[in-house]
Motif scaffolding. Structure first.
Motif, mmCIF file in Angstrom:
data_model
loop_
_atom_site.group_PDB
_atom_site.id
_atom_site.type_symbol
_atom_site.label_atom_id
_atom_site.label_comp_id
_atom_site.label_asym_id
_atom_site.label_seq_id
_atom_site.Cartn_x
_atom_site.Cartn_y
_atom_site.Cartn_z
ATOM 1 N N ARG A 1 0.819 -1.255 0.103
ATOM 2 C CA ARG A 1 -0.098 0.143 0.090
ATOM 3 C C ARG A 1 0.987 1.253 -0.086
ATOM 4 N N MET A 2 0.602 2.219 -0.804
ATOM 5 C CA MET A 2 1.388 3.231 -0.912
ATOM 6 C C MET A 2 0.593 4.561 -0.596
ATOM 7 N N PHE A 3 1.324 5.680 -0.182
ATOM 8 C CA PHE A 3 0.781 6.952 -0.140
ATOM 9 C C PHE A 3 2.066 7.703 -0.982
ATOM 10 N N LEU A 4 1.986 8.909 -1.473
ATOM 11 C CA LEU A 4 3.174 9.711 -2.337
ATOM 12 C C LEU A 4 3.185 11.134 -1.278
ATOM 13 N N GLN A 5 4.301 11.440 -1.026
ATOM 14 C CA GLN A 5 4.689 12.735 -0.254
ATOM 15 C C GLN A 5 4.500 13.850 -1.437
ATOM 16 N N LEU A 6 4.221 14.933 -1.016
ATOM 17 C CA LEU A 6 4.268 16.209 -1.923
ATOM 18 C C LEU A 6 4.964 16.947 -1.132
ATOM 19 N N GLN A 7 5.972 17.683 -1.957
ATOM 20 C CA GLN A 7 7.162 18.438 -1.422
ATOM 21 C C GLN A 7 7.180 19.556 -2.255
ATOM 22 N N HIS A 8 7.316 20.840 -2.056
ATOM 23 C CA HIS A 8 7.680 22.091 -2.517
ATOM 24 C C HIS A 8 9.000 22.358 -1.959
ATOM 25 N N GLY A 9 10.017 22.599 -2.612
ATOM 26 C CA GLY A 9 11.368 22.863 -1.935
ATOM 27 C C GLY A 9 11.402 24.378 -1.370
ATOM 28 N N GLY A 10 10.823 25.346 -2.082
ATOM 29 C CA GLY A 10 10.871 26.657 -1.578
ATOM 30 C C GLY A 10 12.234 27.097 -2.006
ATOM 31 N N ARG A 11 13.049 27.834 -0.880
ATOM 32 C CA ARG A 11 14.185 28.187 -1.208
ATOM 33 C C ARG A 11 15.189 27.286 -1.154
ATOM 34 N N VAL A 12 14.913 25.910 -0.733
ATOM 35 C CA VAL A 12 15.789 24.647 -1.191
ATOM 36 C C VAL A 12 15.708 24.404 -2.645
ATOM 37 N N GLY A 13 16.573 25.063 -3.341
ATOM 38 C CA GLY A 13 16.330 24.879 -4.829
ATOM 39 C C GLY A 13 17.383 25.714 -5.555
ATOM 40 N N HIS A 14 17.648 25.489 -6.941
ATOM 41 C CA HIS A 14 18.366 26.191 -7.565
ATOM 42 C C HIS A 14 17.961 26.423 -9.013
ATOM 43 N N PRO A 15 18.100 27.437 -9.840
ATOM 44 C CA PRO A 15 17.875 27.530 -11.315
ATOM 45 C C PRO A 15 18.203 26.326 -11.999
ATOM 46 N N ASP A 16 19.754 25.938 -11.750
ATOM 47 C CA ASP A 16 20.149 24.581 -12.480
ATOM 48 C C ASP A 16 19.300 23.454 -12.421
ATOM 49 N N ASN A 17 18.539 23.208 -11.440
ATOM 50 C CA ASN A 17 17.739 22.115 -11.038
ATOM 51 C C ASN A 17 16.316 22.460 -11.429
ATOM 52 N N SER A 18 15.989 23.590 -11.885
ATOM 53 C CA SER A 18 14.505 23.712 -12.078
ATOM 54 C C SER A 18 14.400 24.285 -13.583
ATOM 55 N N GLY A 19 15.165 24.050 -14.448
ATOM 56 C CA GLY A 19 15.207 24.641 -15.986
ATOM 57 C C GLY A 19 15.131 26.141 -15.693
ATOM 58 N N GLY A 20 16.005 26.693 -15.026
ATOM 59 C CA GLY A 20 16.143 28.197 -14.958
ATOM 60 C C GLY A 20 15.410 28.881 -13.888
ATOM 61 N N LEU A 21 14.354 28.283 -13.476
ATOM 62 C CA LEU A 21 13.541 29.071 -12.689
ATOM 63 C C LEU A 21 14.091 29.436 -11.117
ATOM 64 N N THR A 22 13.945 30.623 -10.841
ATOM 65 C CA THR A 22 14.608 31.225 -9.342
ATOM 66 C C THR A 22 13.679 30.425 -8.330
ATOM 67 N N PRO A 23 14.190 30.155 -7.291
ATOM 68 C CA PRO A 23 13.367 29.362 -6.316
ATOM 69 C C PRO A 23 12.455 30.602 -5.630
ATOM 70 N N LEU A 24 11.103 30.011 -5.312
ATOM 71 C CA LEU A 24 10.176 30.899 -4.446
ATOM 72 C C LEU A 24 10.218 30.523 -3.043
ATOM 73 N N ALA A 25 10.108 31.521 -2.144
ATOM 74 C CA ALA A 25 10.018 31.374 -0.708
ATOM 75 C C ALA A 25 9.110 32.474 -0.128
ATOM 76 N N PRO A 26 8.817 32.194 0.948
ATOM 77 C CA PRO A 26 8.029 33.323 1.781
ATOM 78 C C PRO A 26 8.732 34.668 1.804
ATOM 79 N N SER A 27 9.958 34.606 2.016
ATOM 80 C CA SER A 27 10.847 35.768 2.063
ATOM 81 C C SER A 27 11.942 35.897 1.473
ATOM 82 N N PRO A 28 12.531 36.689 0.980
ATOM 83 C CA PRO A 28 14.006 36.520 0.202
ATOM 84 C C PRO A 28 15.322 36.310 0.784
#
Length: 376
Positions: free
Chosen positions: A100-127
């Motif tokens: 039996r399986m559940f799937l975890q849903l995770q958004h990295g927020g500031r834990v990310g990098h444009p090189d890992n997301s097709g050039g997108l700047t990470p989003l976060a609550p604050s800069p």
């Protein structure tokens, strides 16, 4: 400690949402970086999870609900039809093996990098950037300053979580776990050190829990509360987190969700002696999954069973284990019989591609199981 399988609740059946579980051992979500570059699960991943199908429940590794939420290379995602198809191969394999399986849903927020997301700047609550480097296809790089989310982006991200939950169910998962822990986006909204907003999503405790509450409610509206879990890590400082008011934060969050009959709340690095854990157990009347604080670089000789039993005694309903399941596809049988456990083989194999250190951990032989003691 002497505690045989005959009298251990670890191996007793349990009920979770729409599921009947054969035991109370949960395979915790663990990122293993075996997906394709675009986040699509692979047949090798189907083999890995099917090997571990004797767990009462498998919570599959973090999958991102959108492109900008990606953290590291080759992590999984759940926002395209290709992702759904890839995950369907995994859930079919696990179901065929009786799991039996559940799937975890995770958004990295500031834990990310444009090189890992097709050039997108990470989003976060604050800069406020992550005070650490980020692993990318080109190696470790300094974290970038994330862009503060606009109100419209907050709303769009809530909708992305709901859409990802629907896709997860379409992919064959029994439900999803919303990742509100370990310094990723939802946790970033909770912490004073990462959330300096002056709008309705920041400032007071009520403001900082708002985004998490909206995400959970949107997911529940999409697939039903019995299919939704929430993972939390009270007081944990991983990924540069500083909550500031842990003792006030989590009671407020759980009270705000108290009317929802969620499948579970999942506490990471749970300490049965902690006042915070004890307060959560009192406040949360539904199923509580607890993840014990085991040594990071080695598996205890008993596979974590002693700490698991302590958490059950303290009121947890189910116990999640990470690295013990990583290195032992038949962990349930090993813990039940007291058989020796496999150690984790090399940190260098943890987050790289291929079967080595992934699907090649040996299972018990019949002779091993018969000769093992049944108590610790």
């Amino acid at each position: 400690m002497t505690n045989t399988a005959a009298n251990s609740r670890l191996f007793a059946p349990a009920h979770l949402g729409t599921l009947d579980l054969p035991n109370r051992l949960v395979m915790a979500p663990m990122t293993r970086n075996r997906a394709t570059a675009d986040g699509t699960p692979t047949p090798l991943m189907a083999t890995y999870y099917a090997q571990r199908a004797t767990a009462g429940l498998i919570i599959a590794e973090a999958a991102t609900p959108n492109a900008v939420g990606r953290t590291y290379p080759n992590i999984t995602a759940i926002h395209t039809d290709a992702h759904v198809t890839g995950w369907r191969g995994v859930t079919d394999a696990v179901r065929a093996a009786g799991g039996r399986m559940f799937l975890q849903l995770q958004h990295g927020g500031r834990v990310g990098h444009p090189d890992n997301s097709g050039g997108l700047t990470p989003l976060a609550p604050s800069p406020i950037p992550l005070p650490d480097t980020i692993f990318t296809p080109g190696g470790h790089q300094e974290a970038v300053v994330p862009r503060e989310m606009t109100a419209a982006e907050v709303g769009a991200t809530v909708a992305d979580f709901a859409a990802a939950a629907r896709r997860a169910v379409d992919a064959g998962f029994a439900g999803v776990e919303v990742h509100g822990a370990n310094g990723y986006l939802l946790h970033q909204f909770l912490g004073q050190g990462t959330n300096r907003r002056t709008d309705g999503y920041g400032g007071s405790v009520a403001g900082r829990v708002r985004f998490v509450v909206e995400v959970v409610r949107a997911v529940v509206a999409e697939i039903g509360p019995e299919r939704v879990g929430l993972r939390l890590s009270p007081g944990i400082k991983v990924n540069g987190m500083d909550e500031g008011d842990t003792e006030d934060l989590y009671p407020a969050l759980l009270d705000a969700l108290g009317d929802l009959p969620l499948a579970y709340v999942h506490i990471v690095y749970a300490d049965p002696d902690s006042p915070v854990f004890q307060d959560i157990r009192k406040r949360w009347t539904g199923t509580l999954i607890a993840n014990p604080m085991l040594p990071r670089d080695q598996i205890p000789a008993d596979g974590g069973r002693h700490e698991a039993e302590r958490l059950l005694t303290a009121g947890a309903d189910l116990i999640s284990l990470g690295r013990p399941f990583l290195a032992n596809p038949d962990l349930v049988d090993r813990l039940r019989t007291g058989a020796p456990v496999n150690p984790v083989r090399g940190h260098g194999l943890m987050y790289v591609g291929g079967a080595k250190g992934y699907t090649d951990y040996p299972a018990l032989t019949e002779a091993d199981a018969e000769s093992a003691p049944e108590s610790f």
